[in-house]
Design a protein around this motif. Structure first.
Motif, PDB file in Angstrom:
ATOM      1  N   ARG A 188      52.840  -4.124  92.602  1.00 32.36           N
ATOM      2  CA  ARG A 188      53.195  -4.682  93.929  1.00 32.36           C
ATOM      3  C   ARG A 188      54.645  -5.223  93.943  1.00 32.36           C
ATOM      4  O   ARG A 188      55.464  -5.477  94.947  1.00 32.36           O
ATOM      5  CB  ARG A 188      52.306  -5.807  94.163  1.00 32.36           C
ATOM      6  N   SER A 189      55.305  -5.468  92.755  1.00 36.27           N
ATOM      7  CA  SER A 189      56.782  -5.966  92.584  1.00 36.27           C
ATOM      8  C   SER A 189      57.582  -5.497  91.408  1.00 36.27           C
ATOM      9  O   SER A 189      56.746  -4.687  90.698  1.00 36.27           O
ATOM     10  CB  SER A 189      56.773  -7.480  92.532  1.00 36.27           C
TER      11      SER A 189
ATOM     12  N   ARG B 117      59.218  -6.757  89.487  1.00 37.49           N
ATOM     13  CA  ARG B 117      58.848  -7.570  88.013  1.00 37.49           C
ATOM     14  C   ARG B 117      57.810  -7.067  87.589  1.00 37.49           C
ATOM     15  O   ARG B 117      57.956  -6.827  85.968  1.00 37.49           O
ATOM     16  CB  ARG B 117      58.865  -9.218  88.461  1.00 37.49           C
TER      17      ARG B 117
ATOM     18  N   TYR C  81      58.966   4.812  89.453  1.00 34.70           N
ATOM     19  CA  TYR C  81      59.227   5.253  90.744  1.00 34.70           C
ATOM     20  C   TYR C  81      59.490   4.201  91.650  1.00 34.70           C
ATOM     21  O   TYR C  81      58.445   3.271  91.516  1.00 34.70           O
ATOM     22  CB  TYR C  81      58.111   6.044  91.273  1.00 34.70           C
ATOM     23  N   THR C  82      60.774   3.834  92.221  1.00 36.07           N
ATOM     24  CA  THR C  82      60.650   2.327  93.140  1.00 36.07           C
ATOM     25  C   THR C  82      61.415   3.071  94.382  1.00 36.07           C
ATOM     26  O   THR C  82      61.791   4.136  94.720  1.00 36.07           O
ATOM     27  CB  THR C  82      62.008   1.641  92.415  1.00 36.07           C
ATOM     28  N   PRO C  83      61.059   2.126  95.521  1.00 36.75           N
ATOM     29  CA  PRO C  83      61.632   2.384  96.687  1.00 36.75           C
ATOM     30  C   PRO C  83      62.920   2.396  96.970  1.00 36.75           C
ATOM     31  O   PRO C  83      63.488   2.509  97.927  1.00 36.75           O
ATOM     32  CB  PRO C  83      60.877   1.336  97.696  1.00 36.75           C
TER      33      PRO C  83
ATOM     34  N   ASP D 243      56.993   0.195  99.587  1.00 37.36           N
ATOM     35  CA  ASP D 243      57.343  -1.144  98.940  1.00 37.36           C
ATOM     36  C   ASP D 243      56.343  -1.257  97.782  1.00 37.36           C
ATOM     37  O   ASP D 243      56.299  -2.408  97.215  1.00 37.36           O
ATOM     38  CB  ASP D 243      56.849  -2.268  99.790  1.00 37.36           C
ATOM     39  N   ARG D 244      56.036   0.112  97.100  1.00 39.87           N
ATOM     40  CA  ARG D 244      55.279  -0.043  96.009  1.00 39.87           C
ATOM     41  C   ARG D 244      56.014   0.495  94.728  1.00 39.87           C
ATOM     42  O   ARG D 244      57.084   1.347  94.946  1.00 39.87           O
ATOM     43  CB  ARG D 244      53.839   0.671  96.354  1.00 39.87           C
ATOM     44  N   TYR D 245      55.702   0.069  93.440  1.00 35.38           N
ATOM     45  CA  TYR D 245      56.689   0.630  92.413  1.00 35.38           C
ATOM     46  C   TYR D 245      55.423   1.133  91.466  1.00 35.38           C
ATOM     47  O   TYR D 245      54.227   0.691  91.189  1.00 35.38           O
ATOM     48  CB  TYR D 245      57.114  -0.726  91.611  1.00 35.38           C
TER      49      TYR D 245
ATOM     50  N   PRO E  84      60.428  -5.317 102.525  1.00 36.15           N
ATOM     51  CA  PRO E  84      60.915  -3.810 102.637  1.00 36.15           C
ATOM     52  C   PRO E  84      59.686  -3.055 103.261  1.00 36.15           C
ATOM     53  O   PRO E  84      60.344  -2.053 104.154  1.00 36.15           O
ATOM     54  CB  PRO E  84      60.578  -3.445 101.112  1.00 36.15           C
ATOM     55  N   GLY E  85      58.654  -3.211 103.360  1.00 34.39           N
ATOM     56  CA  GLY E  85      57.587  -2.661 104.094  1.00 34.39           C
ATOM     57  C   GLY E  85      57.888  -2.832 105.773  1.00 34.39           C
ATOM     58  O   GLY E  85      58.087  -1.715 106.382  1.00 34.39           O
TER      59      GLY E  85
ATOM     60  N   ARG F 158      61.823  11.969  94.612  1.00 35.93           N
ATOM     61  CA  ARG F 158      60.717  11.043  94.407  1.00 35.93           C
ATOM     62  C   ARG F 158      61.088   9.530  94.224  1.00 35.93           C
ATOM     63  O   ARG F 158      60.166   8.789  93.989  1.00 35.93           O
ATOM     64  CB  ARG F 158      60.081  11.871  93.148  1.00 35.93           C
ATOM     65  N   GLY F 159      62.338   9.149  94.016  1.00 35.33           N
ATOM     66  CA  GLY F 159      62.401   7.879  93.852  1.00 35.33           C
ATOM     67  C   GLY F 159      62.504   7.544  92.283  1.00 35.33           C
ATOM     68  O   GLY F 159      62.260   6.413  92.295  1.00 35.33           O
ATOM     69  N   SER F 160      62.566   8.506  91.386  1.00 31.76           N
ATOM     70  CA  SER F 160      62.282   8.426  90.215  1.00 31.76           C
ATOM     71  C   SER F 160      63.582   7.351  89.647  1.00 31.76           C
ATOM     72  O   SER F 160      64.482   7.385  90.287  1.00 31.76           O
ATOM     73  CB  SER F 160      61.959   9.168  89.473  1.00 31.76           C
ATOM     74  N   ALA F 161      63.570   6.773  88.571  1.00 32.36           N
ATOM     75  CA  ALA F 161      64.501   6.002  87.851  1.00 32.36           C
ATOM     76  C   ALA F 161      65.476   6.824  87.690  1.00 32.36           C
ATOM     77  O   ALA F 161      66.652   6.562  87.860  1.00 32.36           O
ATOM     78  CB  ALA F 161      64.072   5.234  86.711  1.00 32.36           C
TER      79      ALA F 161
ATOM     80  N   TRP G  32      67.406   7.856  90.919  1.00 32.42           N
ATOM     81  CA  TRP G  32      68.242   6.494  91.463  1.00 32.42           C
ATOM     82  C   TRP G  32      69.542   6.397  90.460  1.00 32.42           C
ATOM     83  O   TRP G  32      70.440   6.264  90.886  1.00 32.42           O
ATOM     84  CB  TRP G  32      67.245   5.332  91.552  1.00 32.42           C
TER      85      TRP G  32
ATOM     86  N   ARG H 205      65.841  -1.935 102.395  1.00 33.71           N
ATOM     87  CA  ARG H 205      65.048  -2.466 101.378  1.00 33.71           C
ATOM     88  C   ARG H 205      65.715  -3.087 100.079  1.00 33.71           C
ATOM     89  O   ARG H 205      65.224  -4.094  99.806  1.00 33.71           O
ATOM     90  CB  ARG H 205      64.105  -1.337 100.764  1.00 33.71           C
TER      91      ARG H 205
ATOM     92  N   GLU I   8      59.691 -14.662  97.649  1.00 34.50           N
ATOM     93  CA  GLU I   8      59.495 -13.501  96.862  1.00 34.50           C
ATOM     94  C   GLU I   8      58.751 -12.594  97.855  1.00 34.50           C
ATOM     95  O   GLU I   8      57.431 -12.540  98.015  1.00 34.50           O
ATOM     96  CB  GLU I   8      58.705 -13.691  95.433  1.00 34.50           C
TER      97      GLU I   8
ATOM     98  N   ASP J  11      57.670  -9.496  97.403  1.00 32.45           N
ATOM     99  CA  ASP J  11      56.783  -8.434  96.855  1.00 32.45           C
ATOM    100  C   ASP J  11      55.595  -9.128  96.786  1.00 32.45           C
ATOM    101  O   ASP J  11      54.581  -8.303  96.541  1.00 32.45           O
ATOM    102  CB  ASP J  11      57.227  -8.286  95.433  1.00 32.45           C
TER     103      ASP J  11
END
Lengths: 215, 181, 640, 455
Positions: free
Chosen positions: B17-18, B20, B40-42, B146-148, D16-17, D206-209, D212, D439, D449, D451
């Motif tokens: 969810r975050s 962190r 995978y991050t937004p 918004d999910r990781y 972000p949502g 895919r937004g993978s590390a 990015w 976001r 926070e 998240d």
């Protein structure tokens, strides 16, 4: 979210990306090639004429000089197309009943000219002068090809501007002695040194500026 | 949760969810000896790829090469055209008037470098790839919200279907999914 | 009898919109000999057919009304075709080469041939050398061997080749807007003229000996016939001035190469008038100060409007046209003409000092000075100029008097007025208007157009269907000079020959050809007329050689008019000055001066794009015609 | 992040949502009625443009008001105007990115789109003014049967390269920026066609590390490349004039003065578009007063540079001692086109001075009015530069006057229509605010926070 695409789409996507580049390259190549092909230039294409006149027969066979018919090539921009009367100099006596030559006889009789189809046709915005080229040692065959081997006349070269410039940028590669202008078979043994010498001898000032041809 | 798959699965993927939580999970996984990790991050999070050991991109080098090629292409094109192929005297300027060639050289440099940057980025990211196993997970759509997500590849030497799932569940994710191949 | 309705009423002569047998019978009834028609509509002269004819051969070139024109449509079509493909890839359309069947001698395809010919303007010829490419005249330059011009031309000659190819030229002979043949005209006209005797000829100024001869023949064969000449740009003041000074008509020309001091009295002799190109050459030869002439010549110009001559002048004095005569009289008195009277009010605005300087200079150059009066200056000014030149012993040196160039010199305006009187009185049966446009350019107070309607038969020859042809029964397209056999005198009297470079494009006729229709022998060709005239003049022996030489040169050698030994009477001049002195030298109001347009002349060149594009001297106006008003006059001061 | 006293760059309460949902919903739901009306109106203008262009192709440039001596008219004026407008997008995206100005985030996307469309409109004019537009490709160097090449010593050829490069790089920059958002839309879309389309366009992002990482590097490099490019483009455009020898054109001040003018015009156009859009699509949370204030400040600064340029032109005319330069300035002040010059001073020099007042900077409506003045003023500036310099030639005999014909105006107004139509299509099909960058900044702008909030 669920899968939208099949695994094969990956390959498809990459292939189509390269394919697009490839397609554009091919398209460009096709256009360029078409533009230089005889489809656009009529190079090497025999055109329909009212009388099937054979340069092969008259030049190679009978040894008639170019100047006999194209009388004004040395003094005018236009090399000259012979009047029907020139044909009749001989054809009053020989082949004077040939059906092939009927249009010539009719023209001579009636005074109505023969309408030849133009083979070497530069665009109207180009000013070309035969006399200066002949005077500076450019042979007939350099531009018109081996006319003595053409049973029917066709355009031997593309007549595109790049073709003109090819010679204008390096005239020493094409120049010949003035005595060999009308010699169809002349081939240089040492074009480069001979050409450079002739350039100096004939004081050739090959012009490249636009206004020489586009006045 | 995952269903029994006929084919061997591609990976296991945990949803957090975050950021962190994700970073924490990456640390834990690496500590547990997993090496074939992907997160995978937004949005771009530098700490994530740093944590995954990606410090230097090859891209700047590609762009540099692209720029140099562009500069040479532009300048040599102009030189060849103006000096060799089509020399024209314009107001007595030298044929090789290099000052006048600078703007076009500059533009081709930028053009080639920018092209190299974009194409290089796609190439390094192995894109286009419209199909990818991770999309098989329905909740992966939230990766662009918004999910990781953290995935452990099934080719990881330490990978074991059950043990790894247990391990991931121990990281307090939102849920763990099997990524069908 | 053929019906002659007024052309303006032509459409109304046949209001019948449908063909009926009665009208056809009526038309066939009074037809003699074979007559042809292309349709029953034509025979019955229905309105639709007249309309169709009008559309097919529009009188003033009106485009088809409404919608997209055909021209426009073709433009759009060809443009979209051009866009259809990559234009760089298009191939050229096939072209034909059409050689001669029998090649003419000395013709080299691709190289031009040059022929000497001449063009007339205001009746006076200028010698030309026309360039011809494969039988098509393309360029006109001066004939370097012609003694009157020595190879120079004016802009009218330069632009004349464009008029030859003008598609708006009149192309067919018409009778009441119907296309007819030349033989129909000849037949019709001869039948009428033999019966009628009251024939009137109206031409522009004629210097051509052969045209004059045939006109004289017509006059002698028709005792009641008269010949009138009228040009809107007339030089009648020159003639009248000469008559005043000498008691007879003489022509005057100048030798500026020998003149050290020139005083121009409203004379733009460097750019306008028949001798301008030669005068400019001679005058300018003295501006270059060669070794044998260490001093330049000096020009004093008095002028009523800015001209190119004024800009060249060393001393320029602007003067109102109405003050010019006073100035001339004062000048005559100042140079010491016996008994000359200077008008009292002549010294206005400091011009007296200017005048005295000019007079001193003239006196210091006796025999090498010239006083030149402009073509449009009053006759008195001409007379005084002659008297001053006589007094200063310039005559025979810088000023040369010869017999007149014109076949019939005189007061053209009066001549036209008498013609108008005759027409109004109904005493004219046939009026033949040759190469002139009186409906357009006759003085408006003569009301020429109204009285013209009273003439029973009106015939017009012209390059264009113009205002006059609109009011005529017969219109005949004229041959352009590049299509004509003709002759005329140059400004020094040299007989200049005009030979065609091309067959008439539209079967045009020359003045002589139309005149020949009215003679006993009937219609003859221009070439035949010209040749036989000169055969008569030059004599049979050696004619062919001399004729060929003349045609080759473009003029008959040594035919310039010789100087005549005339001297102006000083008493008449003194009387003139006295007369001028009696008039008010500072009149009220505005002077209005009409001048020929520098490029359009009297309007005849209005369809020539080159001349329209050519900027007019000083004003640089193109495609326009303006009233020139001094900025001072523009202020309301004078209008009070 | 937020300094005391400054309005925030994102309204409080966003996650972000919520950011993702709100922005992507604009694209994924039906357009409001006014969109159809606005698009219809601009589409009608596009049709007018097409009609005028067809007329132009068939008739030739004779339908324009061009003459001798004024051989350059609306075409070059519009070109420079549009290309100037096209500067703001890349500037906001690239330079402000490099300067780490985070407030750029919510306006950079549509500013970039605006750049692209403005450059498209600008590019139209050089193409059509060549007389035979179908041969415009002759401007590019390619092996041809004539064996001739462009003249590389001519600033007009530099211009071809500069504008082409700028258009290409702007497109790449814009597209690269869009990729993650296209993926977002792909993930949010419900219709199959939309899924496939966005799926293809996002290339499988895919937004993978790894993604990015490379992406951020590429984006930063592109920004670094675009920054000198954006400066160079208008510099080269100014060379079209400055390399010529006409008084009023031949000035060394031109490159900086043109670049400043371009930024000035570009920001004016961004404000012109942003003020109505934030109201109409309820984006006040993302395009806040802070953004408007900042843009107002940039406009004020660049406007002052432009005003300095005007002053220097006058000064140089006097300082050079050149007769013709002096006449050119006097003619600007007193000549037949003086009203245009005065109007230009009003629009470009006087009107922006209102931006010194904070009230004006933070009132959208007033800002909009000032921006409109600047839009008009910058067009007039190009008109004054082109026409007043040309219409009084060195010789009084060659003097003339110039006015656009109805076809000139039709093409100009039509190009505005084209710009708006493209913009409306962009709004319809693509996210007008960069979602992934929003976001990024949301967590930093929120006190708590985010998240922890679950969907």
């Amino acid at each position: 979210m669920s899968q939208i695409f099949k695994p094969s789409t990956n390959t498809l996507a990459r292939v189509s990306m390269f394919g697009a580049i490839f397609f554009l390259a091919i398209l460009a190549w096709v256009l360029v090639t078409l533009n230089r092909s005889s489809l656009a230039t009529r190079q090497g294409i025999v055109l329909q004429q009212p009388v099937p006149f054979s340069h092969d027969h008259h030049v190679a066979g009978l040894g008639i000089s170019c100047l006999y018919c194209h009388t004004t090539v040395e003094e005018s921009s236009f090399a000259g197309i012979p009047p029907s009367a020139t044909c009749m100099n001989c054809h009053k006596l020989i082949w004077n009943e040939s059906p092939m030559l009927e249009p010539v006889r009719e023209s001579y009789r009636t005074g109505r000219p023969i309408e030849w189809t133009r083979v070497h046709d530069l665009p109207d915005f180009v000013y070309f002068d035969h006399s200066i080229h002949v005077a500076k040692g450019i042979g007939c065959a350099s531009c018109h090809g081996r006319v003595d081997q053409m049973p029917l006349m066709y355009q031997a070269e593309s007549l595109q501007m790049e073709w003109c410039l090819e010679c204008h940028r390096a005239p020493e590669m094409f120049i010949r002695p003035r005595t060999e202008i009308y010699n169809m078979e002349w081939v240089s043994t040492d074009q480069e040194t001979e050409g450079a010498r002739l350039i100096a001898d004939y004081r050739v000032q090959s012009k490249l500026s636009c206004s020489v041809c586009h006045r | 949760m995952s269903k029994a798959a006929t084919k061997p699965e591609f990976a296991l993927m945990a949803e957090f969810r975050s950021s962190r939580e994700l970073l924490h999970a990456i640390e834990q996984s690496q500590a547990a000896g997993y090496t074939q990790l992907e997160a995978y991050t937004p949005y771009p999070i530098e700490e994530v790829w740093e944590a995954l050991g990606q410090h230097k991109s090859k891209l700047p080098l590609i762009v540099l090469i692209g720029g140099i090629v562009g500069a040479f292409t532009g300048y040599l094109l102009q030189y060849w055209v103006s000096v060799i192929n089509y020399p024209v005297n314009v107001g007595g300027r030298p044929l090789h008037s290099w000052v006048s060639f600078i703007p076009v050289t500059f533009e081709t440099t930028i053009l080639f470098a920018a092209g190299a940057a974009v194409l290089g980025m796609f190439a390094l990211n192995r894109l286009p790839m419209p199909y990818h196993p991770v999309f098989n997970v329905p909740r992966f759509a939230l990766a662009s919200r918004d999910r990781y997500f953290l995935a452990i590849g099934s080719w990881d030497p330490k990978y074991d279907r059950r043990a790894t799932e247990e391990f991931l569940l121990g990281l307090d994710p939102f849920e763990v999914n099997e990524v069908a191949s | 009898m053929t019906k002659f309705d007024h052309p303006a009423e032509v459409p109304s002569t046949s209001r019948r919109s449908r063909i009926d047998l009665a009208s056809m019978r009526e038309h066939l009834q009074d037809a003699r000999g074979p007559r042809f028609w292309r349709s029953l509509d034509e025979l019955a002269e229905t309105e639709e057919f007249q309309e169709l004819l009008h559309r097919e051969f529009p009188e003033m070139g009106v485009e088809l009304p409404g919608g997209v024109s055909r021209r426009r449509f073709v433009q759009l079509m060809s443009a979209s075709l051009a866009l259809g493909g990559l234009t760089a890839c298009t191939r050229q359309p096939l072209e034909k080469i059409v050689p001669y069947a029998q090649q003419p001698e000395s013709l080299v395809p691709g190289r031009p041939l040059y022929f000497a010919t001449s063009m007339t303007l205001g009746g006076v010829a200028s010698g030309l050398l026309a360039e011809s490419h494969m039988g098509r005249p393309t360029k006109v330059e001066g004939n370097p061997e012609h003694p009157a011009s020595l190879g120079a031309t004016d802009l009218f000659a330069q632009a004349s080749v464009l008029s030859l190819y003008d598609p708006d030229r009149s192309q067919v002979i018409t009778n009441l807007n119907r296309i007819r043949s030349w033989s129909a005209f000849v037949e019709d006209t001869r039948r009428e003229t033999l019966a009628s005797t009251r024939l009137r000829l109206l031409t522009g100024t004629v210097t051509s000996p052969s045209v004059a001869a045939i006109a004289q023949q017509v006059l002698s064969e028709h005792p009641q016939a008269r010949w009138h000449q009228y040009d809107a740009v007339t030089r009648e003041n020159v003639v009248a001035g000469a008559e005043m000074a000498f008691g007879e008509v003489v022509a005057t020309r100048y030798d500026f190469a020998r003149a050290d001091v020139v005083v121009a009295l409203d004379a733009d002799f460097l750019t306008t008038g028949p001798g301008a190109v030669r005068y400019a050459r001679d005058f300018m030869s003295r501006r270059r100060a060669p070794v044998d002439h260490p001093e330049m010549n000096r020009l004093y110009a008095v002028e009523s409007m800015p001209t190119a001559t004024g800009t060249v002048a060393d001393h320029r004095l602007p003067l109102r046209p109405s003050q010019l005569a006073g100035f001339a009289a004062a000048l005559a008195a100042e140079v010491g003409l016996p008994d000359a009277v200077a008008p009292a009010g002549a010294d206005v605005g400091g011009q007296g000092e200017w005048l005295r300087a000019a007079a001193r200079d003239l006196q210091a150059h006796r025999g090498s000075s010239a006083v030149v009066a402009g073509d449009y200056a009053p006759a008195e000014v001409h007379a005084l100029a002659h008297a001053i030149n006589g007094h200063l012993e310039n005559i025979g040196r810088t000023v040369i008097h010869t017999a007149p160039l014109e076949a019939m010199p005189g007061d053209q305006t009066a001549s036209l007025a008498s013609l108008v009187d005759d027409m109004a009185a109904g005493e004219v049966d046939i009026l033949v208007m040759l190469q002139c446009n009186p409906v357009y350019d006759a003085p408006v107070d003569l009301d020429f157009t109204t009285v013209l309607r009273q003439v029973g038969r009106r015939i017009h020859l012209g390059l264009y269907r113009n205002e006059t042809s609109e009011h005529c029964h017969w219109h005949i397209p004229a041959a352009h000079y590049l299509e004509s056999w003709d002759d005329a005198r140059a400004h020094d009297g040299t007989i200049s020959l005009t030979q065609p470079l091309i067959e008439p494009l539209y079967d045009g006729k020359t003045v002589a050809e139309v005149l020949s229709v009215f003679t006993e022998e009937g219609s003859r060709s221009a070439h035949g007329l010209l040749r036989s005239y000169w055969q008569g003049v030059l004599g049979e022996s050696g004619f062919e050689t001399r004729w060929r030489k003349a045609l080759h040169d473009g003029f008959i050698a040594d035919s310039a008019l010789p100087p005549t030994g005339v001297t102006p009477g000083t008493e008449a001049a003194a009387e003139t000055t006295a007369l001028i002195a009696g008039t008010d030298q500072i009149p009220d109001g505005v002077d209005l001066a009409f001048r020929p347009d520098p490029t359009i002349y009297d309007g005849r060149f209005s369809n020539n794009g080159w001349l329209q594009e050519c900027p007019k001297p000083l004003t640089k106006l193109t495609w326009d015609n303006a009233a020139l008003v001094s900025p001072v006059s523009r202020t309301p001061r004078w209008s009070r | 992040m937020t300094a005391p006293g400054k309005p925030p760059i994102v309204a409080p309460g966003h996650t972000p949502g919520s950011v993702t949902d709100q922005i992507s919903s604009i694209v994924l739901t039906r357009m409001p009625r006014w969109w159809w009306a606005a698009f219809g109106a601009s589409f009608a203008l596009v049709m007018m443009l097409l009609y005028a262009l067809t007329k132009l192709v068939f008739e030739g440039t004779g339908i324009w008001g061009l003459n001798i001596p004024v051989g350059w008219g609306f075409a070059i004026i519009n070109f420079v105007w549009w290309i100037g407008i096209g500067h703001a997008g890349t500037l906001i995206s690239a330079i402000l990115l490099l300067l780490r100005q985070e407030w750029r985030t919510s306006i950079n996307r549509f500013a970039e789109a605006m750049t692209l469309f403005a450059v498209a409109c600008a590019g139209l004019f050089p193409l059509i003014h060549v007389g035979r537009p179908w041969l415009a490709y002759w401007l590019l160097p390619y092996p041809n049967t004539m064996d001739i090449w462009p003249q590389f010593r001519s600033p007009l050829v530099w211009d071809v390269f500069a504008v082409t490069t700028y258009a290409t790089v702007s497109l790449l920059f814009w597209y690269v920026g869009l990729v993650p958002d296209l993926a977002t839309l792909r993930d949010r879309a419900r219709q199959r066609l939309a899924k496939i389309t966005y799926g293809f366009l996002s290339m499988g992002w895919r937004g993978s590390a790894t993604h990015w990482h490379n992406y951020e590097t590429a984006y930063l490099l592109l920004a670094g490349l675009a920054t000198p490019l954006v400066v160079s483009v208008h510099t080269v455009v100014s060379f079209d004039f400055a390399v010529g020898q006409l008084p009023g054109w031949h000035a060394t001040i031109f490159p900086p003065y043109f670049v400043a003018g371009a930024i000035f015009a570009g920001f004016a156009m961004v404000i012109t578009l942003a003020v109505p859009l934030r109201t109409l699509f309820d984006l006040k949370d993302f395009i806040t007063i802070r953004h408007l204030q900042n843009m107002g400040k940039v406009m004020l600064a660049t406007g002052l540079i432009v005003a300095y340029g005007y002053v220097i032109e006058i000064f140089m005319a006097w300082y050079s001692g050149n007769w013709f330069e002096e006449f050119m300035i006097l003619n600007r002040i007193q000549g037949p086109y003086r009203m245009q010059w005065y109007a230009l001073l009003l629009c470009n020099v006087l009107a922006p001075q209102l931006l010194w007042i904070k009230r004006v900077r933070s009132t959208p409506a007033l800002l909009f009015v000032v921006a409109m003045f600047v839009n008009v003023g910058m067009w007039l500036e190009r008109f004054v530069i082109v026409v007043t310099s040309l219409h009084r030639d060195f010789l009084p005999s060659s003097w003339g006057m110039y006015a656009g014909t109805r076809w000139d105006w039709a093409i100009f107004v039509g190009s505005i229509g084209l710009f708006l139509a493209l913009l409306f299509l962009f709004i319809r099909f693509l996210p007008m605010i960069s979602i992934f960058e929003m976001r990024t900044i949301v967590p930093k702008t929120q006190a708590r926070e985010p998240d922890e909030v679950s969907p």
